[in-house]
Each structure stands twice: as C-alpha cells, then as structure tokens.
Design an enzyme around this catalytic site. Structure first.
Site, short mmCIF file in Angstrom:
data_model
loop_
_atom_site.label_atom_id
_atom_site.label_comp_id
_atom_site.label_asym_id
_atom_site.label_seq_id
_atom_site.Cartn_x
_atom_site.Cartn_y
_atom_site.Cartn_z
N ASP A 1 9.58 2.97 -1.32
CA ASP A 1 8.53 3.37 -0.45
C ASP A 1 8.78 3.28 1.13
OD1 ASP A 1 4.90 3.45 0.15
OD2 ASP A 1 6.25 4.45 1.17
N LYS B 1 5.27 9.54 8.13
CA LYS B 1 5.47 9.13 9.30
C LYS B 1 6.46 9.70 10.54
CE LYS B 1 3.22 4.94 7.92
NZ LYS B 1 1.83 4.88 8.34
N TYR C 1 0.88 -1.14 0.16
CA TYR C 1 -0.07 0.05 0.06
C TYR C 1 1.02 1.33 0.06
CZ TYR C 1 -3.35 3.63 1.74
OH TYR C 1 -4.12 4.65 1.85
P1 KE4 Z 1 -0.48 8.41 4.27
O1 KE4 Z 1 -1.06 9.23 3.32
O2 KE4 Z 1 -1.45 7.56 5.27
O3 KE4 Z 1 0.43 9.29 5.38
O4 KE4 Z 1 0.63 7.28 3.91
C1 KE4 Z 1 0.26 6.37 2.72
C2 KE4 Z 1 1.22 5.30 3.08
C3 KE4 Z 1 2.13 5.18 2.22
N1 KE4 Z 1 3.11 4.19 2.03
C4 KE4 Z 1 3.16 3.25 2.98
C5 KE4 Z 1 4.11 2.30 3.11
C6 KE4 Z 1 2.04 3.37 4.16
O5 KE4 Z 1 2.23 2.38 5.12
C7 KE4 Z 1 1.30 4.58 4.09
C8 KE4 Z 1 0.29 4.51 5.10
N2 KE4 Z 1 0.13 3.36 5.98
C9 KE4 Z 1 -1.19 3.25 6.65
C10 KE4 Z 1 -0.83 2.08 7.72
N3 KE4 Z 1 -0.76 0.67 7.12
C11 KE4 Z 1 -1.67 4.45 7.32
C12 KE4 Z 1 -3.03 4.30 8.29
C13 KE4 Z 1 -4.18 4.64 7.59
O6 KE4 Z 1 -4.43 4.63 6.36
O7 KE4 Z 1 -4.92 4.98 8.58
#
Ligand code: KE4
Length: 427
Positions: free
Chosen positions: A237, A265, A142
């Site tokens: 990523d 993060k 993801y």
């Molecule tokens: P954000 O747009 O949520 O800040 O980041 C997206 C993203 C991009 N790349 C990786 C590897 C990620 O894990 C994420 C977001 N992680 C999720 C947890 N699995 C965020 C939690 C959520 O969607 O509320």
C-alpha cells in the site's frame, strides 16, 4: 472568536463533526480546527489570514508545495475542454504509462478515486485471483475505510479478526488476520498454519498511520519470501509512500517487488485519484478483461489525470529532490530532538525521504503499534497547540506522519525548530 471557530460552528449544522474526514476535527489535539482558504508553496493561509508553515500537504499530495504552477496550469487547460465524459481519454493512458515507467513492478493499473477504493479493489482482486478469502494486515497500518480493512487483531494472532468499527459484519472481519508490524516470525507462524487460505498480505512498506515507523531490516523481504512460498499476493500500500520516500516509492527504496501496489495522494497531484496495479497476470482478472468486478463513474477523470501527469512529470524530471527531501527531514527531526533534549523533553524521531515522525517517549526507537501507542499523546497535544500558535501546522494527531515539501526552505525549517524550542519549554 476566530473566523475558523465561527466556520466550524456553522459546519457542524449539516456535516457530522463539522468535517468531511474525522482526523481534521482536532479531537485528539484539542481546540477548534483551522479553516484554510489558500495554499502557496510551503504555506497555508487561514480564514483570518494567519500564515502557517505546512507539514501536512493535504496528507501527502503537495510534495512540490501548494499551488505548484505546472499542475495548476495543466488543470486550467483541461478545464476549458470540459469536466469529464465518462469515456476513455488519452490522458488516462499517458498517466498509466508514466506510472508504469516509474514503478516497473506495475505492468498494468486501474485508476480509481481514492486510496480506499484502491486498496478495497486490490483486496478483492487478490481474493478473486487466488480463490482464497483470508487476508493479512498489520496493526497500526491504515489502508482506508473499506470493511475488510477496518479490522483489528482478535484475542490471538490466529483468532478471527474483530471489527474496529460498528457496521462491519463480524462474518467479514473474521477473514482479516491482523499481525504485529515488523514481526516477521509471527507472519511465518501464521502462514505455516493457514497459509493456503490466505489470499494476500497488505502492508504499508513504511507505516505512516501510526506516526512514521520504518520497516525492520528483513521485514519486507520476509513478506516477499512468505508470499512466494504460499502463492499469496503481496500488496504494497504505497498510497502515502509512493513517489514520496523515493520517486519509485518504498519498493524502489527497499528493492522489494510487490505483486500489486496501491497508490493515491501524489498520483492525483492534489485532486482525487487512487490506483491499483501490478503483475499483468493478476491485473488481467479485472473486469472487463476478467471476472473480478470493479468500476467507477469518475475513475480516470481528465482533470485529475492531467493534475497527476503534471505532478509525476515534474517529479521524474527532478530525481534529485528526493535526496533534498531526505536532508530536509533529517535536519528538521535532528533539530527537534536537540531542542527537546535541551528542554528536558523525551523525544525520538524517524524520517525517510519526504516523511518524518516525532514521538514523545523515552524509548530509543519506535518500531510497532504497541510502542507507538505508549507514547505521551497528551504531551503531543500540548505541543501541537503550541506550535499552531507559532504558525506551524502539523498533522493534528500523534499517530500521523509529517510531510516535507520541496517548497519548504531551510529558513522555514529553522523557524520550525526555533518555535519548537520555545514550545518545549512550556510542556
Ligand atoms: P483515502 O481513501 O483517504 O484517499 O486513502 C486511504 C489510505 C490508504 N492507504 C494509506 C497508506 C493511507 O495513508 C490512506 C489515507 N491516509 C490518511 C492519512 N493518515 C488520510 C487522511 C484522512 O483520513 O483524512
């Protein structure tokens, strides 16, 4: 009715699903989401003042524990100067310099406000730099919710990607090729056929969105070699793995140099920040230097920058914490496996640095999406609810990673294992 349940009912009036991000809704684990009001160190406190040992850490940022004082102080000091100006500030340069010092593959970087923005922009940059439209991603990985990345594999590897969400045009999804994680042969076959059309590969160097799955030996190097052979851009990523599996991220841990890296993060210290960066030759194509457009009103906002700078400064002053985090993750996962075995529950686990995963399965290892999705998610849901009752807060999905923090003590981990031993007996 608990305060959380009352608040959840109220939230659902004007917020879809009562949450501002779907995974928080507890739909895959059942029950009502916990509403928290305070975090401190290894603990979260809910609206009924129940205390939980937290293994989510706001999905990764709280690697030093909640309300880490140096970050709090940095944000407070910044607050008194105003909330933002929509103009350059010195702290943006200081944070960029710090990231480039920690991750030398990053020669230049652009700040954004989320991981989604970071990967969306990196994909656009790779397309603009190569003049190619197709991208390769991996099933179970993801990268946020931009259209090109909400795509699943078509009927066969080479067939056009199909949207995995309504609202994503098929005409866009067809440019995304989704392959099997850890299957380097399939990547090689794909590139042998259409490599000259592929702008980039984007990969989670440790897959943290189908639970926690480590790269197979040679997989990441194989991606590096293939991108070199076909002049495609390799994007790591590291939104989740950056500053978590090692100070320098997975690229340092595995010794692979990507062309671009996306971050999020931890780089924001808990406030909204994302970033993308890498080779100067590529980054120079980003506006205003180059023609690939990318922008953001609050990008580089001073509050988030000060939080991120304080976080990365603290981490770079304590490189020994990564060995400690790995030891904590190992002790926890091995302890969970032991008590699961004693209770006759099939469980396997993974860990790397401050990330770990537990899988309810009799498979000896889980290395790809199909193996991850064949695990017993119902049993995980029952385990999840049981652990919540014991005051242990895990990620509310069988397909999420666990996050270890420096603030999580040996006693906390032993309490967690003891709680699990009790819950496993009820599964
Ligand atoms: P954000 O747009 O949520 O800040 O980041 C997206 C993203 C991009 N790349 C990786 C590897 C990620 O894990 C994420 C977001 N992680 C999720 C947890 N699995 C965020 C939690 C959520 O969607 O509320």
């Amino acid at each position: 009715m608990s305060r959380s349940e009352q608040l959840f009912a109220a939230a659902q009036v004007h917020i879809p699903g009562g949450v501002n991000s779907p995974v928080r809704a507890f739909q895959s684990v059942g029950g009502s989401p916990i509403f928290f009001k305070r975090g401190e160190g290894a603990y979260l406190y809910d609206e009924d003042d129940q205390r939980y040992i937290d293994y989510v850490g706001s999905w990764g940022p709280m690697i030093l524990g909640h309300a880490y004082q140096p970050v709090i102080e940095a944000v407070k000091a910044s607050l008194d100067m105003g909330l933002g100006f929509g103009a350059p500030t010195e702290v943006e340069t200081l944070l960029a310099d710090k990231v480039c010092e920690i991750m030398p593959s990053i020669e230049m970087l652009r700040m954004v406000n989320s991981g989604t923005e970071a990967t969306m922009s990196a994909i656009r940059l790779a397309r603009g730099y190569t003049g190619r439209d197709k991208i390769v991603k991996f099933e179970g990985c993801y990268h946020g919710h931009s259209d090109s990345l909400l795509v699943k594999a078509g009927s066969g590897a080479l067939t056009l990607g199909v949207p995995n969400s309504p609202g994503v045009p098929a005409s866009l999804a067809e440019h995304t090729i989704t392959l099997d994680y850890n299957n380097i042969d399939l990547v090689a076959e794909t590139f042998a056929k259409i490599g000259n059309q592929i702008a980039c590969i984007i990969v989670e160097p440790v897959a943290g969105n189908m639970n926690c799955i480590l790269p197979a030996a040679g997989f990441l190097q194989g991606l590096r070699d293939i991108c070199d052979q076909y002049d495609s851009v390799l994007i790591f990523d590291e939104v989740m793995t950056g500053f978590r599996v090692a100070l320098g991220g997975a690229q340092a841990e595995f010794g692979i140099k990507p062309d671009l890296t996306t971050l999020g993060k931890i780089i924001g210290g808990g406030l909204p920040v994302g970033a993308f960066g890498g080779k100067k030759e590529i980054m120079q194509h980003i506006a205003p230097l180059g023609p690939v457009y990318q922008a953001g009103t609050l990008s580089g906002n001073p509050l988030s920058m000060h939080a991120g700078l304080a976080m990365l400064t603290a981490l770079s002053e304590k490189p020994e914490i990564y060995q400690q985090l790995g030891a904590k993750s190992k002790f926890l996962t091995q302890g969970l496996e032991a008590v699961a075995y004693a209770a006759g529950v099939d469980l396997t686990s993974t860990f790397i640095g401050g990330m770990f995963g537990i899988f309810f399965t009799d498979q000896t290892s889980v290395t790809c999406f199909s193996q991850a999705t064949s695990c017993d998610t119902e049993r995980f849901a029952r385990f999840y609810r049981g652990m919540l009752q014991e005051g242990i807060y895990l990620a509310p999905s069988a397909y999420e990673t666990g996050f270890m923090s420096v603030a999580t003590s040996q006693t906390n981990i032993e309490e967690t294992i003891t709680a699990a031993a009790k819950v496993f007996k009820t599964l």
